[in-house]
Design a protein around this motif. Structure first.
Motif, PDB file in Angstrom:
ATOM      1  N   LEU A  73       0.795  -1.224   0.000  1.00  0.00           N
ATOM      2  CA  LEU A  73       0.000   0.000   0.000  1.00  0.00           C
ATOM      3  C   LEU A  73       0.834   1.284   0.000  1.00  0.00           C
ATOM      4  N   SER A  74       2.123   1.149   0.252  1.00  0.00           N
ATOM      5  CA  SER A  74       2.941   2.353   0.386  1.00  0.00           C
ATOM      6  C   SER A  74       4.356   2.116  -0.130  1.00  0.00           C
ATOM      7  N   HIS A  75       4.849   3.033  -0.940  1.00  0.00           N
ATOM      8  CA  HIS A  75       6.217   2.932  -1.454  1.00  0.00           C
ATOM      9  C   HIS A  75       7.204   3.022  -0.289  1.00  0.00           C
ATOM     10  N   SER A  76       6.936   3.901   0.656  1.00  0.00           N
ATOM     11  CA  SER A  76       7.818   4.038   1.824  1.00  0.00           C
ATOM     12  C   SER A  76       7.858   2.736   2.620  1.00  0.00           C
ATOM     13  N   ALA A  77       6.707   2.138   2.829  1.00  0.00           N
ATOM     14  CA  ALA A  77       6.646   0.867   3.561  1.00  0.00           C
ATOM     15  C   ALA A  77       7.406  -0.225   2.815  1.00  0.00           C
ATOM     16  N   ARG A  78       7.284  -0.240   1.493  1.00  0.00           N
ATOM     17  CA  ARG A  78       7.989  -1.248   0.685  1.00  0.00           C
ATOM     18  C   ARG A  78       9.509  -1.060   0.815  1.00  0.00           C
ATOM     19  N   LEU A  79       9.967   0.187   0.692  1.00  0.00           N
ATOM     20  CA  LEU A  79      11.405   0.449   0.833  1.00  0.00           C
ATOM     21  C   LEU A  79      11.894   0.036   2.229  1.00  0.00           C
ATOM     22  N   LEU A  80      11.180   0.449   3.248  1.00  0.00           N
ATOM     23  CA  LEU A  80      11.587   0.148   4.621  1.00  0.00           C
ATOM     24  C   LEU A  80      11.598  -1.353   4.896  1.00  0.00           C
ATOM     25  N   SER A  81      10.679  -2.092   4.276  1.00  0.00           N
ATOM     26  CA  SER A  81      10.609  -3.542   4.502  1.00  0.00           C
ATOM     27  C   SER A  81      11.766  -4.279   3.826  1.00  0.00           C
ATOM     28  N   ARG A  82      12.400  -3.636   2.850  1.00  0.00           N
ATOM     29  CA  ARG A  82      13.486  -4.280   2.104  1.00  0.00           C
ATOM     30  C   ARG A  82      14.837  -4.167   2.801  1.00  0.00           C
TER      31      ARG A  82
END
Length: 163
Positions: A73-82
């Motif tokens: 749902l969020s580009h920021s969340a995707r980056l942080l999860s990586r």
């Protein structure tokens, strides 16, 4: 004849009075208009400045709020999860794109890439637990110091080579 003399006197007095009153009121009106315009400019500048100074803080708050949320749902969340490696890699890619646009002299594209660099830097801060306040404090500490003097004052670190 008295009437004529009195009419002449009145006619003569009226232009003098008007010529004295008109410039003074015009000057006052112009001064008030200039002051009003100056106040408007200062207020507009302050409002614009306030918005500009806090935009990175607001962006940080948004990115921080995405930490641990659904990566789909969020580009920021995707980056942080990586993880840190991928965040740093993405920051580096954006920095290189920014440099390319600067060297190419494409100001409009440089502006967009600069915004990307700042965004990805903030994602990196969130991941590392760095707050904008810490960075602003460091910038304030350096303010007024020559860049050469500031760099010379930093402790020299010896990097050990691994295997």
């Amino acid at each position: 004849m008295t009437k004529k003399a009195s009419t002449k006197a009145t006619a003569k007095a009226t232009p003098k009075t008007q010529s004295k009153a008109t410039p003074k009121s015009s000057v006052k009106k112009e001064a008030v208009a200039k002051k009003t315009e100056k106040v408007k400019e200062v207020l507009e500048d302050k409002l614009s400045q306030s918005a500009d100074e806090t935009v990175l803080d607001r962006l940080y708050t948004v990115v921080q709020s995405r930490k641990g949320t659904d990566p789909s749902l969020s580009h920021s969340a995707r980056l942080l999860s990586r993880g840190t490696y991928k965040i740093a890699q993405k920051f580096g890619e954006e920095a290189v794109e920014c440099l390319i646009e600067a060297v190419a002299g494409r100001k409009d594209l440089l502006v967009g890439e600069s915004a990307d660099v700042l965004y990805h830097l903030i994602v990196l801060w969130v991941d590392a637990g760095v707050t904008p306040e810490e960075v602003w404090a460091e910038l304030r500490r350096r303010e007024g110091t020559s860049g050469i003097a500031e760099k010379a004052s930093r402790p020299k670190e010896i990097l050990s080579k691994k295997g």
